[in-house]
Write an enzyme that holds these catalytic residues in place. Sequence first.
Site, PDB file in Angstrom:
ATOM      1  CG  ASP A   8      -1.755  -1.221   1.375  1.00 45.28           C
ATOM      2  OD1 ASP A   8      -1.244  -2.317   1.098  1.00 45.28           O
ATOM      3  OD2 ASP A   8      -2.913  -1.094   1.804  1.00 45.28           O
ATOM      4  CD  GLU A  39      -6.775   0.994   0.225  1.00 44.86           C
ATOM      5  OE1 GLU A  39      -7.979   0.991  -0.032  1.00 44.86           O
ATOM      6  OE2 GLU A  39      -6.316   0.709   1.341  1.00 44.86           O
ATOM      7  CG  ASN A  40      -4.103   3.960   1.433  1.00 47.17           C
ATOM      8  OD1 ASN A  40      -3.717   2.824   1.696  1.00 47.17           O
ATOM      9  ND2 ASN A  40      -5.299   4.381   1.767  1.00 47.17           N
ATOM     10  CG  ASN A  67     -10.453  -0.014   2.665  1.00 48.51           C
ATOM     11  OD1 ASN A  67      -9.374  -0.477   2.307  1.00 48.51           O
ATOM     12  ND2 ASN A  67     -10.569   0.754   3.725  1.00 48.51           N
ATOM     13  CG  HIS A  68      -9.062   4.165   1.620  1.00 47.41           C
ATOM     14  ND1 HIS A  68      -9.904   4.963   2.374  1.00 47.41           N
ATOM     15  CD2 HIS A  68      -8.311   3.473   2.516  1.00 47.41           C
ATOM     16  CE1 HIS A  68      -9.668   4.769   3.654  1.00 47.41           C
ATOM     17  NE2 HIS A  68      -8.710   3.857   3.779  1.00 47.41           N
ATOM     18  CG  HIS A 152      -7.139  -3.958   0.180  1.00 45.03           C
ATOM     19  ND1 HIS A 152      -5.864  -3.435   0.160  1.00 45.03           N
ATOM     20  CD2 HIS A 152      -7.880  -3.082   0.907  1.00 45.03           C
ATOM     21  CE1 HIS A 152      -5.840  -2.294   0.835  1.00 45.03           C
ATOM     22  NE2 HIS A 152      -7.052  -2.059   1.304  1.00 45.03           N
ATOM     23  CG  HIS A 177      -6.803  -3.095   4.734  1.00 41.09           C
ATOM     24  ND1 HIS A 177      -7.294  -1.849   4.370  1.00 41.09           N
ATOM     25  CD2 HIS A 177      -7.339  -3.358   5.965  1.00 41.09           C
ATOM     26  CE1 HIS A 177      -8.102  -1.401   5.333  1.00 41.09           C
ATOM     27  NE2 HIS A 177      -8.133  -2.289   6.310  1.00 41.09           N
ATOM     28  CG  HIS A 179      -1.166   0.691   5.760  1.00 40.28           C
ATOM     29  ND1 HIS A 179      -1.338   2.051   5.712  1.00 40.28           N
ATOM     30  CD2 HIS A 179      -1.917   0.183   4.749  1.00 40.28           C
ATOM     31  CE1 HIS A 179      -2.175   2.376   4.721  1.00 40.28           C
ATOM     32  NE2 HIS A 179      -2.532   1.245   4.134  1.00 40.28           N
TER      33      HIS A 179
HETATM   34 FE   LIG Z   1      -7.222  -0.497   2.694  1.00 41.26          FE
END
Ligand SMILES: [Fe+2]
Length: 270
Positions: A8, A39-40, A67-68, A152, A177, A179
């Site tokens: 991530d 996603e981040n 999810n982001h 994820h 996810h 991290h």
């Molecule tokens: Fe996530």
Amino acid sequence: MNLLFIGDVVGQPGRRAISDQLPTLRNRLKLDLVVANAENIADGAGITRKTATELFAAGVDVMTNGNHAWDKKEALEYITTEPRLLRPHNYPDGTPGTGWFVATLASGHKVGILNLMGNVFMHPHLACPFTAASRALAEKPADVKMVLVDLHAEVTSEKMAMGWYLDGRVSAVVGTHTHVPTADERILPQGTGYITDVGMTGCYDSVIGMDTEKSLKRFVQKLPERFEVAEGVGTICGVLLDLNESSGLCRSITRVRVTESVPETASKVA
Ligand SMILES: [Fe+2]
């Protein structure tokens, strides 16, 4: 063939570490393909065209998601124009984008990349990721021997279960996810490479990539506080996968951790 999967990527420190280190890594590790969970990348939550373009330019070939995915609204449109940017495949039919992409290497070999999202403590309303995985593999073209799966997900058990479920059927299952990198990388009995979580690419002087002070305020004082990406030296966390082009199975999986080079005077960023 050598595939680097990058965990991530969080905000500017993550993107900066990739721009700084990936060109060298591509040569040093003789990489054929680079996949990153993105996603981040934009302010720690979501994806924009500008930030994705930055990572593609730095040498990332394909981006997975989570999810982001939709935190930046422009991603809903952007993903329909960029097939190398995935979203979890177990979203309902009709969701913009797809969770499946086939990359063709310089050698001509093909690698399928499948992005899934967990149900447990995560997104219970999405379709079952196990069923979605089987469905995607059933539709896989015969000339795609190698398949990388990014699950994820929040809980370790769901990711481990996916590893066993797909053992021998895909090249590797990597978790994203949380991290936080796990130290359980291995080759499962039927030949699939596995790790529960690859970890974050971003600033580790933080709480999972976010500003420590602001995060502490939420935890200690129980007061609302906006998350902000921590500023500081960025570190790439990834796994290097050596895949067998004929069998599609994994020869080795190795954790990779590289920190961006910083000028002496900037080596201690607050
Ligand atoms: Fe996530």
